[in-house]
Scaffold this active site. Structure first.
Site, PDB file in Angstrom:
ATOM      1  N   ARG A   1      42.577  36.388  41.410  1.00 32.88           N
ATOM      2  CA  ARG A   1      44.038  36.369  41.268  1.00 32.88           C
ATOM      3  C   ARG A   1      44.662  37.087  42.445  1.00 32.88           C
ATOM      4  O   ARG A   1      44.327  38.239  42.704  1.00 32.88           O
ATOM      5  CB  ARG A   1      44.441  37.129  39.991  1.00 32.88           C
ATOM      6  CG  ARG A   1      44.234  36.390  38.754  1.00 32.88           C
ATOM      7  CD  ARG A   1      45.072  36.907  37.623  1.00 32.88           C
ATOM      8  NE  ARG A   1      45.175  38.352  37.474  1.00 32.88           N
ATOM      9  CZ  ARG A   1      45.871  38.936  36.511  1.00 32.88           C
ATOM     10  NH1 ARG A   1      46.527  38.203  35.639  1.00 32.88           N
ATOM     11  NH2 ARG A   1      45.919  40.230  36.402  1.00 32.88           N
TER      12      ARG A   1
ATOM     13  N   THR B   1      51.094  37.440  43.675  1.00 37.34           N
ATOM     14  CA  THR B   1      51.657  36.271  42.964  1.00 37.34           C
ATOM     15  C   THR B   1      51.006  36.060  41.600  1.00 37.34           C
ATOM     16  O   THR B   1      51.528  35.315  40.783  1.00 37.34           O
ATOM     17  CB  THR B   1      51.416  35.001  43.785  1.00 37.34           C
ATOM     18  OG1 THR B   1      49.990  34.780  43.861  1.00 37.34           O
ATOM     19  CG2 THR B   1      51.988  35.121  45.187  1.00 37.34           C
TER      20      THR B   1
ATOM     21  N   ASP C   1      40.304  46.050  33.960  1.00 38.79           N
ATOM     22  CA  ASP C   1      39.841  45.008  34.879  1.00 38.79           C
ATOM     23  C   ASP C   1      38.375  44.685  34.563  1.00 38.79           C
ATOM     24  O   ASP C   1      37.479  45.496  34.786  1.00 38.79           O
ATOM     25  CB  ASP C   1      39.987  45.493  36.327  1.00 38.79           C
ATOM     26  CG  ASP C   1      39.685  44.385  37.317  1.00 38.79           C
ATOM     27  OD1 ASP C   1      40.573  44.072  38.128  1.00 38.79           O
ATOM     28  OD2 ASP C   1      38.566  43.817  37.275  1.00 38.79           O
TER      29      ASP C   1
ATOM     30  N   ASP D   1      35.818  44.844  37.553  1.00 36.92           N
ATOM     31  CA  ASP D   1      35.545  46.215  37.993  1.00 36.92           C
ATOM     32  C   ASP D   1      34.683  46.961  36.982  1.00 36.92           C
ATOM     33  O   ASP D   1      33.772  47.710  37.352  1.00 36.92           O
ATOM     34  CB  ASP D   1      36.857  46.984  38.199  1.00 36.92           C
ATOM     35  CG  ASP D   1      37.553  46.576  39.495  1.00 36.92           C
ATOM     36  OD1 ASP D   1      36.882  45.988  40.367  1.00 36.92           O
ATOM     37  OD2 ASP D   1      38.758  46.842  39.619  1.00 36.92           O
TER      38      ASP D   1
END
Ligand code: PRP
Ligand code: URA
Length: 209
Positions: free
Chosen positions: A104, A108, A200, A203
């Site tokens: 991603r 945006t 995340d 991560d």
């Protein structure tokens, strides 16, 4: 219209709680995602077709059921989807694995495709696209677009945690793709993260950041 299934099995919900907990470190996080993926694979394969064959038990001849040889393709969305593949292959070892690399764009939030490698017989397989997170839905929609463009016809999408916004977007974009999730969360925050979510996924799986 796409169907949405939320797997509320107690084992899945229990493990998901520890996956969400920020105190859970990379090793345990990875193991728990692997275990939940196995449990979800058990549920998502519920509608696999069976056929009868004749066998000899030690006692007698009998007819018994076996899977009718449907070809399955698993497609993790890189990176985080990789964490779900081994767990699923424990139950579906004959599945072939394709990879779709997307990230991603942090500004945006739109997905950027950087890698696609699929089994050669795409048109003959039923695909399960996997990613722990369905947030805006952009990555899942793009991965499924990519699969369909290459000839895939029968596709399911499976994730651990979904935001309502992502489910709505995916349903609208791919009405023929059923969605399988372990938890439907509240919302997205201003950065496109799922609330309460797990942070995340990439991560936490790979120890980056
Ligand atoms: C995460 C996640 C999904 C995507 C979901 O990946 O694993 O692929 O975000 O968000 P969306 O529904 O809004 O598209 P990320 O882009 O962080 O890439 P990574 O797995 O390489 O870290
Ligand atoms: N991607 C993640 O890894 N986590 C989120 O909450 C949203 C997108």
């Amino acid at each position: 219209m796409a169907k949405v299934y939320v797997f509320d099995h107690p084992l899945i919900q229990h493990k998901l709680t520890y996956i969400r907990d920020k105190k859970t470190g990379t090793k345990d996080f990875r193991e728990l995602v692997d275990e939940v993926a196995t449990l979800m694979a058990f549920e998502i394969t519920r509608d696999m077709p069976l056929e009868e064959i004749e066998i000899d038990t030690p006692v007698t001849k009998t007819k018994a059921k076996v899977l009718s040889g449907k070809k399955i393709g698993l497609v993790p969305i890189l990176r985080a989807g990789i964490g779900m593949v081994d767990g699923m292959r424990k139950l579906i070892p004959a599945a072939k694995v394709g990879h779709i690399g997307l990230y991603r764009d942090p500004e945006t939030l739109k997905p950027v495709e950087y890698y696609v490698k699929l089994p050669s017989d795409v048109e003959e397989r039923d695909f399960i696209v996997v990613d722990p997170m369905l947030a805006t839905g952009g990555s899942a929609i793009a991965a499924i677009d990519s699969l369909k463009k290459r000839g895939a016809k029968n596709i399911k999408f499976m994730c651990l945690i979904a935001a309502p916004e992502g489910v709505k977007a995916l349903e609208a974009a791919h009405q023929d793709v059923d969605i399988y999730i372990a938890a439907l969360d509240e919302k997205l925050n201003d950065h496109g993260y799922i609330v309460p979510g797990l942070g995340d996924a990439g991560d936490r799986l790979f120890g980056t950041k």
